[in-house]
Design an enzyme around this catalytic site. Structure first.
Site, PDB file in Angstrom:
ATOM      1  N   ASP A   1       0.929  -1.189   0.063  1.00 37.46           N
ATOM      2  CA  ASP A   1       0.063  -0.028  -0.090  1.00 37.46           C
ATOM      3  C   ASP A   1       0.876   1.362  -0.064  1.00 37.46           C
ATOM      4  OD1 ASP A   1      -2.104   1.577   0.019  1.00 37.46           O
ATOM      5  OD2 ASP A   1      -3.185   0.605   1.651  1.00 37.46           O
TER       6      ASP A   1
HETATM    7  C1  BGC Z   1      -4.929   3.265  -0.171  1.00 38.40           C
HETATM    8  C2  BGC Z   1      -4.965   2.389  -1.290  1.00 38.40           C
HETATM    9  C3  BGC Z   1      -4.855   3.183  -2.643  1.00 38.40           C
HETATM   10  C4  BGC Z   1      -3.506   3.829  -2.710  1.00 38.40           C
HETATM   11  C5  BGC Z   1      -3.278   4.574  -4.017  1.00 38.40           C
HETATM   12  C6  BGC Z   1      -3.743   4.096  -0.214  1.00 38.40           C
HETATM   13  O1  BGC Z   1      -3.876   5.102   0.771  1.00 38.40           O
HETATM   14  O2  BGC Z   1      -4.941   2.726   1.154  1.00 38.40           O
HETATM   15  O3  BGC Z   1      -6.434   1.746  -1.434  1.00 38.40           O
HETATM   16  O4  BGC Z   1      -5.001   2.315  -3.563  1.00 38.40           O
HETATM   17  O5  BGC Z   1      -3.464   4.578  -1.453  1.00 38.40           O
HETATM   18  O6  BGC Z   1      -4.041   5.758  -3.802  1.00 38.40           O
END
Ligand code: BGC
Length: 760
Positions: free
Chosen positions: A263
């Site tokens: 993530d």
């Molecule tokens: C989120 C993800 C997301 C990523 C990119 C993170 O903060 O938890 O679900 O895909 O950001 O935007």
């Protein structure tokens, strides 16, 4: 003490997984391995390491020297995110990147339709391709553990079986249309508060039976190519360096052959992360850039391991055809075919909780309708933190109603309450005491003015449609809600409205549970219409007007009060804040003693970075039904404009062996006057089990459409293998062959027919 327990747990788990390393699925990705050997043999170590971290915010590097394209990622999960600056979060302000806003996760799950999930995945993939993307950061499939979870609207449901079915449908739809999915957030990212620091402490059985099944199903049944490691820790290890989750379970047991990405900002180490299963660090190169190269040079990480991680990425790269640079963004992202999918999902997701006959609306006498509530005009595609959709259009409830009603009624609108909109500037701005005081005074004045206008509108009208609920500021990534009450004084407002007009239909546009204690008795009908995408307003109008019968079913339980929900009741959530002490006295000693997982002592519970899952498998209806706790509306509930009769429940045999399949059939008849969909749900209850079980568990369901007077025989299948439990002693799946009661009904608490069968 805490650390000792975590370590002990981890040791046990290591044992367990090494005992069961048989892969249960063979990925189509493996077909590329020969070709990949050739590619890798020509790569320098620098080129290899370059593939293992971000190139830009949403791009990782291919192998330029061999003509292998970069990997382009996109959020997900409910619409293709707008184009941003390659190296920050600022939008580029393009015109062509306006996308379709699809109903969010809880709405999709409320359809209980794998076909619609497949269509949804198809639509997402088509728009991702138009934008030149290879991997979609979705679906988001964590279990909705707490009613307050900030991302409940994005996730699907509180039930692992429903989540699995929908996750598989979505993933297949997307991958069949040329885009890899990246299921997220693996694993146990069930809260937003402290998500970047919290350690989830969970027993094996609950992990295996409740939290991992959707991920497992997506890997084994949809052959997903990507997995996103969650921000949190599980049993002491960050998810992006969790050997048990990534290597042992995901790859060795389930046969996942694709790539794991972190993530955003969720990587915490170099050597552990690469060894324990992470492929790509996003969106930086803090750990997998020079630090990784240095670790290879120092002999801490072998080149063989680097090759393996590169291979896993290349498998996905070769399976997904890159969109040539000059073809991306040529056409506008949002296309009519997807508007149709968004409409279909939205119109089948709307849940009718109660109705005294006021719905569908009767417009014969050209009534005056007062539409009241800020959510009547609120767009839900963006707001709050996290991925939103710059949507081409979004029909609000008021627009949908005006359009569909035309001159058949007179609509007057009053905002009713003031909804605070999220703004970065406000969120992080410090205010002076005077500013705070003035703002509070102004807020009161505005609330009074809006209430007066609403009451006046209501007093002129023959019917009130109150459209409230949460919004994307209230439900947001990065933080959980403090409670489930209707925000912005809606309870007070509706109480004032009801004094002048009792003819109220209430629509809650929320992605997660609300407290209904005030609003419910004041409403002749109560509807949940979700954050329902570009076509949400049209779908709502069509349901309220009876063009289609409501067909959504609750993907989560609506509790009487928040404190009844399991993690709150057991004081497992919230952790370590003053608020958590409010429920401390509710934890009964007996409950704690009955549990397999030890209740943490008070000091441990107040550690904000430890989330104890001592409710174990009793999540959602499993908890309420096992503990006999009254609920407002049960999991699976949803009314229609017709009535159904269930009869002739049959099982194909009396006794079943462990490899058999139970085939259940039931007759369903539409006994009313309107075509409608029913969701036939099959739960199992164990009569004389050898181990502990929840009171009942969903094991099959089918969404059936019936015309008036039509009947159908509905067949549902339960493989006995799906009734296994995770044996924490042997660390493997085991059978509990006992007498079973098959329960068929319209919700977890509306069981129409029962049948006993024997597992032997
Ligand atoms: C989120 C993800 C997301 C990523 C990119 C993170 O903060 O938890 O679900 O895909 O950001 O935007």
């Amino acid at each position: 003490m805490r650390i000792t327990r975590i370590l002990a747990f981890t040791a046990i788990t290591v044992l367990l997984v090494s005992a069961t390393t048989e892969k249960s699925h063979r990925s189509a990705l493996l077909q590329y391995d020969k070709q990949i050997d050739g590619i890798i043999s020509k790569m320098t170590i620098g080129e290899k390491v370059d593939m293992l971290h971000a190139k830009h915010m949403f791009v990782s590097t291919g192998v330029a020297s061999q003509g292998i394209a970069d990997m382009k990622y996109t959020d997900g999960p409910f619409g293709i995110r707008e184009e941003m600056h390659p190296d920050n979060w600022n939008p580029l302000g393009l015109e062509n990147d306006k996308a379709t806003f699809f109903p969010t996760g809880s709405a999709l799950a409320a359809t209980w339709s794998p076909e619609l999930a497949y269509a949804y995945g198809t639509g997402m993939a088509r728009e991702a391709r138009l934008r030149g993307k290879d991997m979609l950061l979705g679906p988001a499939i964590n279990i909705q553990r707490i009613p307050t979870g900030g991302r409940t609207y994005e996730y699907l449901s509180e039930d692992p079986f429903l989540n699995s079915i929908m996750a598989v449908g979505y993933s297949k739809g997307a991958q069949d249309n040329g885009v890899a999915v990246c299921i997220k957030h693996y694993a146990l990212n069930n809260q937003e508060n402290n998500r970047g620091s919290v350690n989830v402490i969970i027993g094996e059985r609950a992990m295996r039976e409740i939290y991992l099944p959707p991920f497992r199903a997506a890997v084994e049944e949809a052959d997903v190519y990507g997995v996103m490691a969650a921000y949190n820790k599980v049993n002491g290890w960050w998810c992006a360096e969790n050997d048990i989750l990534l290597n042992k379970i995901l790859r060795n047991e389930w046969g996942f052959a694709g790539m794991v990405i972190s993530d955003w900002g969720g990587t915490h180490s170099t050597v552990n992360a690469i060894k324990n299963g992470l492929n790509v660090e996003m969106p930086d190169k803090r750990y997998f850039g020079k630090a990784l190269l240095d670790s290879v040079s120092a002999g801490l990480v072998s080149e063989d391991l680097i090759n393996q991680r590169v291979r896993e990425i290349l498998r996905v790269r070769l399976a997904i055809k890159p969109v040539p640079e000059n073809e991306a963004n040529k056409e506008i992202t949002s296309q009519p075919a997807q508007h149709k999918i968004a409409y279909n999902v939205a119109s089948k997701s709307i849940v009718l909780l109660r109705n005294d006959g006021v719905l569908p609306l009767q417009l014969e006498n050209k009534p005056i309708i007062a539409v009241i509530g800020a959510n009547a005009t609120q767009k839900m595609a963006t707001g709050g933190l996290g991925a939103g959709v710059k949507t081409l259009y979004e029909i609000t409830p008021l627009e949908g109603l005006k359009d569909r009603i035309g001159d058949k009624a007179r609509i007057i609108y009053a905002q009713g309450y003031e909804a605070v909109q999220f703004s970065f500037a406000d969120r992080f701005r410090k205010r002076t005491p005077e500013e705070i005081e003035n703002a509070a005074r102004q807020k009161e004045i505005t609330a009074q003015k809006l209430t007066d206008e609403a009451v006046e509108a209501a007093s002129k009208a023959s019917l009130v449609i109150f459209i409230g609920g949460n919004n994307r500021t209230v439900e947001t990534e990065g933080s959980d809600r403090e409670d489930i009450s209707l925000p912005y004084g809606q309870d007070k407002l509706i109480t004032s409205i009801a004094k002048v007009n009792k003819n109220i239909v209430t629509v809650l546009a929320s992605g997660a549970p609300n407290d209904l204690n005030v609003v419910e008795p004041l409403s002749r009908a109560l509807v949940i219409s979700w954050f329902n995408g570009s076509e949400g307003g049209n779908a709502l109008a069509d349901v309220l007007l009876g063009k289609i019968s409501p067909g959504g079913r609750l993907p989560f339980t609506l509790p009487v009060k928040l404190e009844d929900s399991p993690a709150y009741y057991l004081h497992n959530y919230p952790q370590g804040t003053k608020k958590s002490d409010v429920f401390a006295n509710l934890v009964s000693k007996t409950d704690a003693a009955e549990k397999g997982v030890q209740e943490p002592d008070k000091s441990q519970k107040s550690d904000p970075n430890s989330a104890y899952y001592s409710e174990e498998s009793l999540v959602g209806y499993r908890w309420y039904d096992t503990k006999n706790i009254p609920v407002k509306y049960p999991f699976g509930h949803g009314l229609t404009y017709t009535t159904f009769e269930y009869s002739k429940l049959k099982a194909n045999k009396k006794k079943y062996g462990k490899d058999d399949e139970i085939i259940v059939s039931v007759n369903l008849k539409n006994t009313g006057e309107m075509a409608a969909d029913e969701v036939v749900q099959v739960y199992v209850h164990r009569i004389n089990p050898a181990v502990e079980w929840p009171e009942k568990e969903l094991k099959a369901f089918s969404r059936i459409q019936l015309l008036p007077a039509e009947s159908k025989t509905v067949k549902l299948l339960i493989p006995v293998k799906d009734l296994q439990y995770w044996n924490e002693k042997t660390h493997s799946w085991d059978n509990d062959l006992c007498k079973l009661e098959i329960l068929v009904g319209a919700s977890s608490r509306d069981i129409k027919l029962k049948k006993e069968v024997i597992l032997k």
